[in-house]
Design a protein around this motif. Structure first.
Motif, PDB file in Angstrom:
ATOM      1  N   PHE A 136      41.301  10.945  43.068  1.00 49.13           N
ATOM      2  CA  PHE A 136      40.224  10.713  42.310  1.00 49.13           C
ATOM      3  C   PHE A 136      40.397  11.289  40.719  1.00 49.13           C
ATOM      4  O   PHE A 136      41.357  12.080  40.435  1.00 49.13           O
ATOM      5  CB  PHE A 136      38.816  11.078  42.605  1.00 49.13           C
ATOM      6  CG  PHE A 136      38.454  12.464  42.878  1.00 49.13           C
ATOM      7  CD1 PHE A 136      37.919  12.957  41.880  1.00 49.13           C
ATOM      8  CD2 PHE A 136      38.910  13.119  44.063  1.00 49.13           C
ATOM      9  CE1 PHE A 136      37.377  14.583  42.261  1.00 49.13           C
ATOM     10  CE2 PHE A 136      38.780  14.336  44.348  1.00 49.13           C
ATOM     11  CZ  PHE A 136      38.039  15.107  43.436  1.00 49.13           C
ATOM     12  N   ASN A 137      39.186  11.052  39.806  1.00 52.18           N
ATOM     13  CA  ASN A 137      39.544  11.485  38.519  1.00 52.18           C
ATOM     14  C   ASN A 137      38.068  11.846  37.943  1.00 52.18           C
ATOM     15  O   ASN A 137      37.116  11.680  38.861  1.00 52.18           O
ATOM     16  CB  ASN A 137      39.877  10.413  37.442  1.00 52.18           C
ATOM     17  CG  ASN A 137      39.241   9.095  37.465  1.00 52.18           C
ATOM     18  OD1 ASN A 137      38.083   9.109  37.258  1.00 52.18           O
ATOM     19  ND2 ASN A 137      40.067   8.029  37.560  1.00 52.18           N
ATOM     20  N   LEU A 138      37.667  12.412  36.905  1.00 53.42           N
ATOM     21  CA  LEU A 138      36.588  12.951  36.486  1.00 53.42           C
ATOM     22  C   LEU A 138      35.572  11.505  36.235  1.00 53.42           C
ATOM     23  O   LEU A 138      34.377  11.694  36.631  1.00 53.42           O
ATOM     24  CB  LEU A 138      36.726  13.494  34.848  1.00 53.42           C
ATOM     25  CG  LEU A 138      37.437  15.023  35.063  1.00 53.42           C
ATOM     26  CD1 LEU A 138      37.299  15.617  33.604  1.00 53.42           C
ATOM     27  CD2 LEU A 138      36.816  15.813  36.011  1.00 53.42           C
ATOM     28  N   ALA A 139      36.016  10.503  36.012  1.00 49.43           N
ATOM     29  CA  ALA A 139      35.122   9.270  35.822  1.00 49.43           C
ATOM     30  C   ALA A 139      34.457   8.972  37.201  1.00 49.43           C
ATOM     31  O   ALA A 139      33.321   8.732  37.243  1.00 49.43           O
ATOM     32  CB  ALA A 139      35.949   7.952  35.342  1.00 49.43           C
ATOM     33  N   ASP A 140      35.099   9.163  38.107  1.00 48.31           N
ATOM     34  CA  ASP A 140      34.825   8.867  39.614  1.00 48.31           C
ATOM     35  C   ASP A 140      33.751   9.910  39.985  1.00 48.31           C
ATOM     36  O   ASP A 140      32.840   9.444  40.467  1.00 48.31           O
ATOM     37  CB  ASP A 140      35.819   8.781  40.578  1.00 48.31           C
ATOM     38  CG  ASP A 140      37.066   7.959  40.355  1.00 48.31           C
ATOM     39  OD1 ASP A 140      36.755   6.939  39.762  1.00 48.31           O
ATOM     40  OD2 ASP A 140      38.082   8.153  40.800  1.00 48.31           O
ATOM     41  N   VAL A 141      33.801  11.095  39.573  1.00 44.50           N
ATOM     42  CA  VAL A 141      33.213  12.254  39.706  1.00 44.50           C
ATOM     43  C   VAL A 141      31.753  11.832  39.264  1.00 44.50           C
ATOM     44  O   VAL A 141      30.513  11.994  39.701  1.00 44.50           O
ATOM     45  CB  VAL A 141      33.515  13.610  39.250  1.00 44.50           C
ATOM     46  CG1 VAL A 141      32.422  14.557  39.254  1.00 44.50           C
ATOM     47  CG2 VAL A 141      34.872  14.119  40.158  1.00 44.50           C
ATOM     48  N   ALA A 142      31.634  11.513  37.683  1.00 43.88           N
ATOM     49  CA  ALA A 142      30.587  11.147  37.130  1.00 43.88           C
ATOM     50  C   ALA A 142      29.856  10.043  37.557  1.00 43.88           C
ATOM     51  O   ALA A 142      28.497   9.912  37.771  1.00 43.88           O
ATOM     52  CB  ALA A 142      31.013  10.817  35.634  1.00 43.88           C
ATOM     53  N   ILE A 143      30.712   9.065  38.339  1.00 41.39           N
ATOM     54  CA  ILE A 143      29.869   7.824  38.703  1.00 41.39           C
ATOM     55  C   ILE A 143      29.343   8.213  40.136  1.00 41.39           C
ATOM     56  O   ILE A 143      28.070   7.772  40.262  1.00 41.39           O
ATOM     57  CB  ILE A 143      31.094   6.625  39.004  1.00 41.39           C
ATOM     58  CG1 ILE A 143      31.390   5.916  37.829  1.00 41.39           C
ATOM     59  CG2 ILE A 143      30.436   5.514  39.874  1.00 41.39           C
ATOM     60  CD1 ILE A 143      32.648   5.201  37.881  1.00 41.39           C
ATOM     61  N   VAL A 144      29.969   9.017  40.892  1.00 43.15           N
ATOM     62  CA  VAL A 144      29.197   9.227  42.116  1.00 43.15           C
ATOM     63  C   VAL A 144      27.961  10.297  41.877  1.00 43.15           C
ATOM     64  O   VAL A 144      26.866  10.440  42.331  1.00 43.15           O
ATOM     65  CB  VAL A 144      30.414  10.329  43.326  1.00 43.15           C
ATOM     66  CG1 VAL A 144      29.657  10.829  44.165  1.00 43.15           C
ATOM     67  CG2 VAL A 144      31.237   9.137  43.554  1.00 43.15           C
ATOM     68  N   ALA A 145      28.129  11.031  40.727  1.00 43.01           N
ATOM     69  CA  ALA A 145      26.919  11.876  40.480  1.00 43.01           C
ATOM     70  C   ALA A 145      25.890  11.286  39.750  1.00 43.01           C
ATOM     71  O   ALA A 145      24.753  11.447  40.145  1.00 43.01           O
ATOM     72  CB  ALA A 145      27.453  13.014  39.525  1.00 43.01           C
ATOM     73  N   GLY A 146      26.202  10.093  38.975  1.00 45.22           N
ATOM     74  CA  GLY A 146      24.991   9.353  38.432  1.00 45.22           C
ATOM     75  C   GLY A 146      24.502   8.664  39.782  1.00 45.22           C
ATOM     76  O   GLY A 146      23.270   8.526  39.594  1.00 45.22           O
ATOM     77  N   VAL A 147      25.192   7.860  40.664  1.00 46.19           N
ATOM     78  CA  VAL A 147      24.579   7.342  41.783  1.00 46.19           C
ATOM     79  C   VAL A 147      23.664   8.177  42.614  1.00 46.19           C
ATOM     80  O   VAL A 147      22.551   7.883  43.131  1.00 46.19           O
ATOM     81  CB  VAL A 147      25.588   6.612  42.692  1.00 46.19           C
ATOM     82  CG1 VAL A 147      24.943   6.103  43.975  1.00 46.19           C
ATOM     83  CG2 VAL A 147      26.022   5.537  41.937  1.00 46.19           C
ATOM     84  N   ALA A 148      24.338   9.424  42.944  1.00 44.00           N
ATOM     85  CA  ALA A 148      23.387  10.313  43.547  1.00 44.00           C
ATOM     86  C   ALA A 148      22.098  10.828  42.901  1.00 44.00           C
ATOM     87  O   ALA A 148      21.069  10.845  43.521  1.00 44.00           O
ATOM     88  CB  ALA A 148      24.109  11.760  43.942  1.00 44.00           C
ATOM     89  N   ALA A 149      22.290  10.891  41.443  1.00 40.96           N
ATOM     90  CA  ALA A 149      21.101  11.134  40.710  1.00 40.96           C
ATOM     91  C   ALA A 149      19.978  10.151  40.801  1.00 40.96           C
ATOM     92  O   ALA A 149      18.743  10.323  40.832  1.00 40.96           O
ATOM     93  CB  ALA A 149      21.417  11.584  39.251  1.00 40.96           C
ATOM     94  N   LEU A 150      20.683   8.832  40.487  1.00 43.30           N
ATOM     95  CA  LEU A 150      19.561   7.566  40.715  1.00 43.30           C
ATOM     96  C   LEU A 150      18.761   7.636  42.191  1.00 43.30           C
ATOM     97  O   LEU A 150      17.511   7.414  41.933  1.00 43.30           O
ATOM     98  CB  LEU A 150      20.143   6.293  40.432  1.00 43.30           C
ATOM     99  CG  LEU A 150      20.871   5.840  39.154  1.00 43.30           C
ATOM    100  CD1 LEU A 150      21.744   4.772  39.200  1.00 43.30           C
ATOM    101  CD2 LEU A 150      19.702   5.786  38.220  1.00 43.30           C
ATOM    102  N   LEU A 151      19.708   7.818  43.080  1.00 46.00           N
ATOM    103  CA  LEU A 151      18.943   7.766  44.418  1.00 46.00           C
ATOM    104  C   LEU A 151      18.101   8.968  44.627  1.00 46.00           C
ATOM    105  O   LEU A 151      16.843   8.699  45.029  1.00 46.00           O
ATOM    106  CB  LEU A 151      20.032   7.968  45.624  1.00 46.00           C
ATOM    107  CG  LEU A 151      21.223   6.985  45.632  1.00 46.00           C
ATOM    108  CD1 LEU A 151      22.212   7.508  46.635  1.00 46.00           C
ATOM    109  CD2 LEU A 151      20.314   5.816  46.489  1.00 46.00           C
TER     110      LEU A 151
END
Length: 164
Positions: A136-151
């Protein structure tokens, strides 16, 4: 700072960090010629070109599939930006900014290279068998962190004010 400003800042910071890390790995560190580089006993830097979506799903090098995927992602970014502009909580707004920044970062890769640049690989050895996580890459980390924060914000965040 207003929530929208924080969301835009999160998107821009994510985009810059993602693209800077990829450009450095490709053109300064020259990961393509180094091959896998062991950083720790459980983490390597490797170069992987992802023509699919997250976690390598829907792999296709077909130009029409890539155009369709790009179109879906562009629409998703616009929808997320509208959601971010209407968001009333700081956490949700920043989370949406992380997702938008990551999505744009990966879209830039697709446009520039025809695939997303992935480079981070976690692995563990158990009983002589090596188990790898997805590259993976940093964009993927940001997307996953963003989804987790939205949840988190949706289920455990401050409840919306009730109408009188």
């Amino acid at each position: 700072m207003k929530p929208l400003h924080a969301g835009v800042l999160a998107a821009v910071a994510t985009l810059i960090a993602d693209q800077a890390s990829k450009l450095w790995l490709l053109f300064v560190f020259d990961i393509a010629h180094r091959g896998a580089v062991r950083v720790t006993p459980f983490f390597d830097l490797v170069l992987a070109w992802n023509v699919g979506i997250s976690f390598g799903w829907l792999q296709s090098e077909n130009p029409m599939a890539q155009i369709a995927l790009g179109t879906v992602k562009a629409v998703a970014v616009v929808v997320l930006a509208i959601w971010m502009a209407r968001s009333r909580t700081l956490l949700a707004t920043v989370a949406l900014g992380l997702i938008i920044g990551g999505a744009i970062g990966n879209a830039i890769d697709r446009f520039a290279y025809g695939a997303v640049v992935d480079f981070a690989l976690f692995h563990v050895e158990i009983g002589g068998n090596v188990y790898n996580w997805y590259v993976f890459n940093l964009a993927d980390v940001a997307i996953v962190a963003g989804v987790a924060a939205l949840l988190y914000d949706s289920f455990l965040g401050v409840p919306a004010a009730k109408a009188p």
